[in-house]
Design an enzyme around this catalytic site. Sequence first.
Site, PDB file in Angstrom:
ATOM      1  N   ALA A  43       0.866  -1.189   0.000  1.00 37.24           N
ATOM      2  CA  ALA A  43       0.000   0.000   0.000  1.00 37.24           C
ATOM      3  C   ALA A  43       0.894   1.228   0.000  1.00 37.24           C
ATOM      4  O   ALA A  43       1.771   1.344   0.857  1.00 37.24           O
ATOM      5  CB  ALA A  43      -0.897   0.003   1.227  1.00 37.24           C
ATOM      6  N   ASP A 199      10.719  11.911  20.113  1.00 40.82           N
ATOM      7  CA  ASP A 199      11.018  10.614  19.487  1.00 40.82           C
ATOM      8  C   ASP A 199      11.814   9.729  20.464  1.00 40.82           C
ATOM      9  O   ASP A 199      11.512   8.547  20.636  1.00 40.82           O
ATOM     10  CB  ASP A 199      11.822  10.868  18.199  1.00 40.82           C
ATOM     11  CG  ASP A 199      12.292   9.597  17.549  1.00 40.82           C
ATOM     12  OD1 ASP A 199      11.466   8.927  16.896  1.00 40.82           O
ATOM     13  OD2 ASP A 199      13.476   9.241  17.702  1.00 40.82           O
ATOM     14  N   LYS A 203      10.788   6.036  22.383  1.00 44.39           N
ATOM     15  CA  LYS A 203      11.636   4.823  22.418  1.00 44.39           C
ATOM     16  C   LYS A 203      11.969   4.446  23.863  1.00 44.39           C
ATOM     17  O   LYS A 203      11.964   3.258  24.226  1.00 44.39           O
ATOM     18  CB  LYS A 203      12.913   5.075  21.613  1.00 44.39           C
ATOM     19  CG  LYS A 203      12.633   5.288  20.126  1.00 44.39           C
ATOM     20  CD  LYS A 203      13.847   5.851  19.414  1.00 44.39           C
ATOM     21  CE  LYS A 203      13.578   6.113  17.939  1.00 44.39           C
ATOM     22  NZ  LYS A 203      14.614   6.926  17.296  1.00 44.39           N
TER      23      LYS A 203
HETATM   24  N1  HSE Z   1      14.006  10.178  13.505  1.00 50.61           N
HETATM   25  C1  HSE Z   1      14.527   8.995  14.099  1.00 50.61           C
HETATM   26  C2  HSE Z   1      15.979   9.240  14.461  1.00 50.61           C
HETATM   27  C3  HSE Z   1      14.403   7.840  13.137  1.00 50.61           C
HETATM   28  O1  HSE Z   1      16.561  10.212  13.992  1.00 50.61           O
HETATM   29  O2  HSE Z   1      16.536   8.481  15.251  1.00 50.61           O
HETATM   30  C4  HSE Z   1      14.583   6.510  13.760  1.00 50.61           C
HETATM   31  O3  HSE Z   1      13.626   6.250  14.724  1.00 50.61           O
END
Ligand code: HSE
Length: 434
Positions: A43, A199, A203
């Site tokens: 997709a 981000d 994580k």
């Molecule tokens: N934007 C993220 C980074 C990509 O720069 O680590 C990987 O998760």
Amino acid sequence: MKPVKVGICGLGTVGSGTFNVLKRNAEEIARRAGRGIEVAQIAQRRPNPQCNTGSTPITAEVLAVADNPEIDVVVELIGGYTLARELVLRAIANGKHVVTANKALIAVHGNEIFAKAREQGVIVAFEASVAGGIPVIKALREGLAANRINWVAGIINGTGNFILSEMREKGRTFPDVLAEAQALGYAEADPTFDVEGIDAAHKLTILASIAFGIPLQFDKAYTEGITRLTTADVGYAEALGYRIKHLGVARSTDQGIELRVHPTLIPADRLIANVNGVMNAVMVNGDAVGSTLFYGAGAGQEPTASAVVADLVDVVRAMTSDPENRVPHLAFQPDALSDHPVLSIESCESAYYLRIQAKDHPGVLAQVASILSARGINIESIMQKEAEEHDGLVPMILLTHRVTERHMVEAITALEALDDVVGDVVRIRVEHLN
Ligand code: HSE
């Protein structure tokens, strides 16, 4: 045995990398998985001229892949929260296994997604969501299963680390390096996610759940970005024997779990302080194993595809097994997750770097020392520079021993109220990682 049929949703950087790796290493992958893995549908909303998909059926309708009875495993690589959540929940409801690289989705909606997956007896695999190609989820969930994990600390955003490295090594400007990271496909669609620590917090939330056996709690993670770091502080940190990194720290204490992402001074002789560019590294400290370090490319096309394809191989091996006997999504059995609280930043503890701009008067240092000692804050070292020519102010740099954030905030408020202290006190946390 018939090949397992996979639908790839999203043919951007990671999607095309996944398609290419599956094609290039098809034979080797089948030898490992015990069956072939065939991409039976893709997709994509926009054509990707970089990826030669040959005769693979293509649809513009992402949800059609979740409804396609031919497909055994849906690979979600579209990113974001909304459509990705709908796709994953639909795939699960239709009895399909899911592989995703979407850390935002797992960190924010993972508890719901895993509950639905358990009801349906399907696997949701997400190795690529943390630290790109580094198999750190596998290591934490399986390889370190004997341990009580004490702490996890990681450089888990490639874009941010690339920016800090280029600024330090080459004196490049922040926007210049960010533009390059975007062109190389490292940065998030919204790059503030990278530079403001969101981000990395996604994580870290995932790593903390797997390390300590707690539900995913992204809303309790503390985030502080790198946009306000100055070259002056980078230079003073170097002079004191430290490097500044954007670090995610998850630590288990008797009071609760620390979950925080912020710029951090790390002793320059630690291996992790020397992780540069887009590379990521995650340290895990367990009571039996001691400290371990996992290092590799944290972003990019094929490194991330490496983790996606490894998950596919795992899914193919486990899909015929009894769901009750699979590795639990969050490493601990779902009914054994703990309610140990996530601490607010005020209750977290670390050492500190402070930079105070003071008037060049006798007695300022004594006042600073007295404010810190009144709050039980132990000074480890002090560096006082010459008065700056343009304003006559003296930069005073202090390193403290570990102290609770609440006490440090009180001390900084008192320092900033001194007549001889000008402007805000700069404070950066320090972690020795020993
Ligand atoms: N934007 C993220 C980074 C990509 O720069 O680590 C990987 O998760």
